[in-house]
Design a protein around this motif. Structure first.
Motif, mmCIF file in Angstrom:
data_model
loop_
_atom_site.group_PDB
_atom_site.id
_atom_site.type_symbol
_atom_site.label_atom_id
_atom_site.label_comp_id
_atom_site.label_asym_id
_atom_site.label_seq_id
_atom_site.Cartn_x
_atom_site.Cartn_y
_atom_site.Cartn_z
ATOM 1 N N LYS A 9 0.729 -1.193 0.104
ATOM 2 C CA LYS A 9 0.047 -0.060 -0.052
ATOM 3 C C LYS A 9 0.822 1.308 0.089
ATOM 4 O O LYS A 9 0.612 2.463 -0.584
ATOM 5 N N GLN A 10 2.005 1.128 0.594
ATOM 6 C CA GLN A 10 2.742 2.200 0.783
ATOM 7 C C GLN A 10 3.276 2.678 -0.875
ATOM 8 O O GLN A 10 3.567 3.973 -0.952
ATOM 9 N N TYR A 11 3.631 1.874 -1.530
ATOM 10 C CA TYR A 11 3.949 2.037 -2.979
ATOM 11 C C TYR A 11 3.190 1.905 -4.052
ATOM 12 O O TYR A 11 3.437 2.137 -5.272
ATOM 13 N N SER A 12 1.908 1.413 -3.666
ATOM 14 C CA SER A 12 0.690 1.413 -4.587
ATOM 15 C C SER A 12 0.070 2.841 -5.082
ATOM 16 O O SER A 12 0.175 3.637 -4.191
ATOM 17 N N ASN A 13 -0.354 2.982 -6.273
ATOM 18 C CA ASN A 13 -1.004 4.352 -6.694
ATOM 19 C C ASN A 13 -2.462 4.220 -6.570
ATOM 20 O O ASN A 13 -3.035 4.908 -7.411
ATOM 21 N N THR A 14 -2.963 3.236 -5.635
ATOM 22 C CA THR A 14 -4.491 3.048 -5.786
ATOM 23 C C THR A 14 -4.878 2.819 -4.294
ATOM 24 O O THR A 14 -4.158 1.810 -3.519
ATOM 25 N N ASP A 15 -5.985 3.210 -3.992
ATOM 26 C CA ASP A 15 -6.570 2.718 -2.536
ATOM 27 C C ASP A 15 -7.461 1.245 -2.620
ATOM 28 O O ASP A 15 -7.474 0.840 -1.546
ATOM 29 N N ILE A 17 -6.897 -1.994 -4.761
ATOM 30 C CA ILE A 17 -6.180 -2.689 -5.972
ATOM 31 C C ILE A 17 -7.173 -3.842 -6.430
ATOM 32 O O ILE A 17 -7.328 -4.305 -7.615
ATOM 33 N N LEU A 18 -8.060 -4.259 -5.438
ATOM 34 C CA LEU A 18 -9.080 -5.391 -5.767
ATOM 35 C C LEU A 18 -9.963 -4.903 -6.855
ATOM 36 O O LEU A 18 -10.514 -5.594 -7.745
ATOM 37 N N LYS A 19 -10.351 -3.582 -6.504
ATOM 38 C CA LYS A 19 -11.241 -2.981 -7.648
ATOM 39 C C LYS A 19 -10.612 -2.616 -8.959
ATOM 40 O O LYS A 19 -11.104 -2.747 -9.966
ATOM 41 N N MET A 20 -9.543 -2.120 -8.858
ATOM 42 C CA MET A 20 -8.763 -1.886 -10.048
ATOM 43 C C MET A 20 -8.286 -2.940 -10.944
ATOM 44 O O MET A 20 -8.277 -2.896 -12.184
ATOM 45 N N VAL A 21 -8.119 -4.186 -10.348
ATOM 46 C CA VAL A 21 -7.454 -5.075 -11.097
ATOM 47 C C VAL A 21 -8.469 -6.075 -11.238
ATOM 48 O O VAL A 21 -8.723 -6.831 -12.435
ATOM 49 N N TYR A 22 -9.188 -6.534 -10.374
ATOM 50 C CA TYR A 22 -10.190 -7.581 -10.476
ATOM 51 C C TYR A 22 -11.803 -7.110 -10.518
ATOM 52 O O TYR A 22 -12.637 -8.004 -10.654
#
Length: 228
Positions: A9-15, A17-22
């Motif tokens: 989460k520290q390095y991710s650009n999304t709050d 990831i489950l929604k964005m990818v899946y």
């Protein structure tokens, strides 16, 4: 086991990831989530008995939302292999669902386990490299450790099977990374206590234990190397 989620989460650009990818909204409640590498939904459910919709579909994954008898379920068909499993499972850390069930096929390593046998393992042996990355430090000594299912969820599934007159066979899976390479090491796997083999259940258990979700597996024997 690890702070892998916090680091991601520290390095991710999304709050989310489950929604964005899946395509799965973490806030939406599901009574149970099924995870099935390579198993299309029609291999598990009678589609005429359920209401379902596809909420995400691409070359790597198909995600279904199922409504049945007032319950809501998630059914995710992944590509095979521990890396695909680990990334999906860790993405579910914030999902509003407490029960996860892995559905897959296994190969038997001993003649007494028959084709079509159903197995709900107590644990799997981690013969996959992906599970090593769940620890804070990379250490080869963590290879071939046991990854445990949630016993309460196991009992719940076993009781359902008994009600349906489905016989459960006791067996221990080992999860490995390569189909081509496994045959070189079958005797070693059996010496570790494994008598069935597949590719993802250990990573599934390890990942779900890390994110605090209840996890169980339902496995069906599709082949047996000991009898050809």
């Amino acid at each position: 086991m690890s702070n892998v989620i916090e680091k991601f989460k520290q390095y991710s650009n999304t709050d989310d990831i489950l929604k964005m990818v899946y395509g799965i909204a973490s806030s939406e409640h599901f009574d149970c989530a099924f995870v099935a590498p390579s198993w299309a939904i029609e291999k598990v459910f009678n589609l005429s008995d359920i209401n379902f919709e596809v909420i995400c579909s691409n070359k790597d994954i198909t995600v279904h939302k199922i409504m049945h008898n007032g319950k809501k379920y998630l059914y995710t068909q992944l590509k095979v292999g521990a890396p695909n499993m680990i990334d999906f499972c860790l993405s579910c850390s914030d999902l509003n669902c407490d029960k996860f069930v892995f559905i897959g096929s296994v190969g038997a390593l001993v003649p007494e386990i028959k084709l079509g046998d159903i197995i709900i393992p107590e644990y799997s042996i981690s013969g996959d490299g992906a599970s090593l990355y769940l620890y804070d430090k990379l250490d080869a000594n963590n290879m071939f450790k046991r990854a445990y299912a949630n016993q309460q969820l196991n009992n719940e599934i076993e009781n359902i099977c008994k009600m349906q007159n489905i016989n459960i066979v006791k067996a221990v899976p080992i999860s490995v990374d390569s189909v081509m390479c496994e045959y070189q090491h079958l005797d070693e796997f059996k010496n570790m206590g494994a008598n069935i083999i597949e590719m993802e259940s250990a990573t599934f258990f390890n990942s779900m234990n890390l994110i605090g979700k209840s996890a169980a597996a339902v496995l069906i024997v599709s082949d047996n190397s000991s009898v050809g």
